[in-house]
Design an enzyme around this catalytic site. Structure first.
Site, PDB file in Angstrom:
ATOM      1  N   PHE A 178     -36.601  -1.533  23.433  1.00 27.99           N
ATOM      2  CA  PHE A 178     -38.101  -0.762  22.883  1.00 27.99           C
ATOM      3  C   PHE A 178     -39.140  -1.164  24.063  1.00 27.99           C
ATOM      4  CE2 PHE A 178     -35.825  -3.009  19.330  1.00 27.99           C
ATOM      5  CZ  PHE A 178     -35.142  -1.145  18.749  1.00 27.99           C
ATOM      6  N   LYS A 188     -29.498   4.986  15.927  1.00 29.55           N
ATOM      7  CA  LYS A 188     -29.883   4.903  16.852  1.00 29.55           C
ATOM      8  C   LYS A 188     -29.095   5.307  18.705  1.00 29.55           C
ATOM      9  CE  LYS A 188     -32.123   0.969  20.181  1.00 29.55           C
ATOM     10  NZ  LYS A 188     -30.798   1.079  21.032  1.00 29.55           N
ATOM     11  N   TRP A 230     -32.812  12.901  32.902  1.00 29.19           N
ATOM     12  CA  TRP A 230     -31.447  14.527  32.017  1.00 29.19           C
ATOM     13  C   TRP A 230     -31.134  14.825  32.800  1.00 29.19           C
ATOM     14  CZ3 TRP A 230     -30.969  17.706  29.430  1.00 29.19           C
ATOM     15  CH2 TRP A 230     -29.184  17.389  28.316  1.00 29.19           C
ATOM     16  N   THR A 271     -32.181   5.948  30.093  1.00 26.85           N
ATOM     17  CA  THR A 271     -32.118   7.716  30.572  1.00 26.85           C
ATOM     18  C   THR A 271     -32.902   6.902  32.627  1.00 26.85           C
ATOM     19  OG1 THR A 271     -31.659   8.354  29.051  1.00 26.85           O
ATOM     20  CG2 THR A 271     -31.948   9.409  30.961  1.00 26.85           C
ATOM     21  N   ALA A 315     -34.039  -6.272  20.350  1.00 22.68           N
ATOM     22  CA  ALA A 315     -35.097  -6.762  21.031  1.00 22.68           C
ATOM     23  C   ALA A 315     -36.063  -7.329  19.659  1.00 22.68           C
ATOM     24  CB  ALA A 315     -36.033  -5.747  22.340  1.00 22.68           C
ATOM     25  N   PHE A 348     -39.748  16.337  28.698  1.00 21.44           N
ATOM     26  CA  PHE A 348     -39.157  17.131  28.001  1.00 21.44           C
ATOM     27  C   PHE A 348     -39.448  18.614  28.169  1.00 21.44           C
ATOM     28  CE2 PHE A 348     -38.291  13.485  26.185  1.00 21.44           C
ATOM     29  CZ  PHE A 348     -37.318  13.336  24.988  1.00 21.44           C
TER      30      PHE A 348
END
Length: 557
Positions: free
Chosen positions: A302, A106, A410, A74, A274, A382
């Protein structure tokens, strides 16, 4: 009604992919259309653009992932959108999502919220069929191996020492170990076999590390599939089918062109994991992006201990470029988990746990600095983050003199990363770039492993199983000491124990097995309980998926 990633993506105003291509300076003859919003770019473009100055590569990595989420893809998408908002010519380069994790837990790899690559449903399902082609190529080799043995075994292949496995693009634990060839003489020789998930196939690795079609064919030729009764390696070249494999991959090797929600061009190509592979999109897509734009913003899977380490040690070497900067993504939620908070208890403010969890971010920053690269920390915001928590993280970054930016990609798309974009450009323009890889080609395999384990993970030592010790000696005799190292390790911890979060100390990395990926140019070192075929969770994401009578996807994140 909740604004899910899928709902946001379905409301997107996409441009015809021909317009996106035209804005990059591509002609209609340079692309092959897959509908109105997807296209493949012909490899001839690289020859046309060979004299054009190459753009800068910016790598986006992260702290060790947690179920709380980090938002690396993102952030990559949002940053690319932000670059174009401030007037910079940028392109995004991502991996293709694997179908297994999409059906599992995932999720996909198209970003989220208002920083997504679209068409999102296509990306997370079959896309342009690249992974299907890789699966077919892999399994064609398997069929040729068993047919060769059935037809007289001219190469003297030892069926007990065939290392090549079949593959499928799905999490299916029942296929990890199987027996094939049952049913009598006409069904070939019974032997033990197994399946990898397709993104762990060496075919995926060589496609992503090839520089062109000829290089792909040469890498495929060198792939080791097993050993003779006298323990000499057998390659795909010995079987004589490297040409057939390359032919199967003739379209899959071409990068895929799509766009973001804000119509920023994106190259989505290749998808090795990964934690069990090298975790980067294709070299061809990255180098093509460098010719089509001034900045290529890409990600590696990751945390910096896995994807970034492999990007910097393996991909840049084989791709012939040096990165210009690194963005390290962290979330307050994830740092609290690294500080000991259970996922269900992340809601309440907990500055103490956050400060404790910062040690994980600190280690990844040290790793990036060890590679000598400019960097910026992106705090992926967030709504649950409190002012005190955000302030505590910012205070740490300021005290430690780490450049950082609060990112809101986001919720705000490119607008949420304008400060981040400006800070990345400033770091590139004002800070020294002393990029150096961790190990030399001439280092032995054990020295390479030890450098990664101690410098990147913070391990105090490396131990080898008796099997791995024997393999080290045999690989040296084969002349494979000069190959790179691709560590297969849990993504959740800096150690090989997924339960040790934060910044574990005084731990030992145990190498239980080594697997040669000679075609890809590295040796895979397996640690802990990492498996090359994942399993589905108790309640797979597939349970939430559906399709409307009009053909619209439902429940896809």
């Amino acid at each position: 009604m909740e604004n899910t990633d899928l709902r946001i993506a379905q409301a997107a105003s996409m441009k015809n992919i021909k317009e996106i291509a035209s804005n990059l300076g591509l002609e209609e003859s340079d692309i092959e259309l897959y509908g109105n919003y997807k296209a493949k770019i012909n490899l001839d473009v690289m020859e046309t653009l060979k004299d054009k100055k190459s753009g800068k590569v910016i790598l986006v990595t992260a702290i060790n992932p947690t179920p709380a989420g980090e938002g690396k893809s993102t952030t990559t998408v949002g940053l690319g959108q932000a670059f174009n908002k401030i007037g910079e010519n940028a392109i995004i380069a991502l991996r293709e999502p694997s179908f297994g994790p999409v059906m599992g837990v995932k999720g996909g790899a198209a970003g989220g919220g208002y920083s997504q690559v679209v068409p999102m449903e296509d990306l997370n399902l079959h896309f342009t069929g690249d992974i299907h082609a890789i699966t077919t190529a892999n399994n064609a080799v398997s069929a040729i191996i068993d047919n060769h043995i059935h037809q007289g075994n001219e190469l003297n292949i030892d069926p007990r020492r065939i290392s090549w496995k079949r593959c499928i693009d799905m999490n299916d634990r029942a296929l990890r170990d199987v027996v094939i060839g049952l049913g009598g003489v006409g069904n070939s020789l019974p032997r033990q076999d197994g399946f990898n998930i397709s993104v762990a196939s060496e075919i995926m690795a060589v496609l992503c590390l090839a520089n062109d079609l000829s290089d792909l064919k040469d890498k495929v030729r060198r792939i080791v599939i097993g050993y003779t009764y006298s323990r000499e390696p057998i390659t795909i070249g010995d079987l004589g089918v490297e040409g057939a494999v390359a032919l199967i991959l003739k379209d899959a090797i071409k990068p895929n062109l799509v766009q973001t929600l804000e119509n920023t061009p994106a190259l989505v190509h290749g998808g090795p994991f990964a934690n069990i592979a090298h975790g980067c999109n294709s070299i061809i897509a990255t180098n093509m992006g460098r010719k089509l734009a001034d900045y290529v913003i890409t990600e590696a899977g990751f945390g910096a201990d896995l994807g970034a380490e492999k990007f910097l040690n393996i991909k840049t070497l084989q791709g012939g470029f040096d990165p210009s900067a690194v963005v390290i993504v962290a979330t307050i939620r994830a740092l609290k988990m690294h500080g000991g908070v259970n996922k269900k208890e992340l809601g309440p403010e907990n500055v103490e746990a956050l400060i404790k969890g910062i040690s994980n971010l600190e280690k990844h920053i040290e790793t990036v600095k060890h590679f000598g690269l400019p960097y910026v920390v992106a705090i992926n915001a967030f709504t649950s983050d409190t002012n005190k928590e955000t302030q505590a993280l910012e205070d740490y970054l300021i005290r430690s003199n780490h450049p950082y930016s609060l990112s809101e990609v986001w919720a705000k798309g490119g607008d949420g990363a304008i400060d981040l974009a400006n800070k990345v450009i400033n770091e590139i323009n004002t800070k020294e770039n002393n990029f150096n890889r961790l190990y030399e080609v001439e280092d032995t395999l054990s020295i390479k492993i030890e450098k990664i384990a101690k410098i990147v993970y913070g391990a105090k030592a490396v131990e080898y199983s008796s099997k791995a010790k024997i393999q080290l000696r045999r690989f040296k005799k084969q002349g494979w000491d000069t190959l790179g190292i691709c560590m297969a390790k849990t993504q959740y911890s800096l150690s090989d124990n997924p339960k040790k979060l934060g910044r574990p100390e005084d731990f030992v990395i145990t190498i239980r097995e080594l697997r040669p990926s000679v075609g890809a140019g590295f040796i895979v070192a397996l640690t802990g309980d990492v498996m090359t075929m994942p399993g589905l969770p108790k309640k797979p994401a597939a349970l939430n998926m559906d399709i409307s009578p009009k053909g619209e996807a439902k429940g896809l994140f």
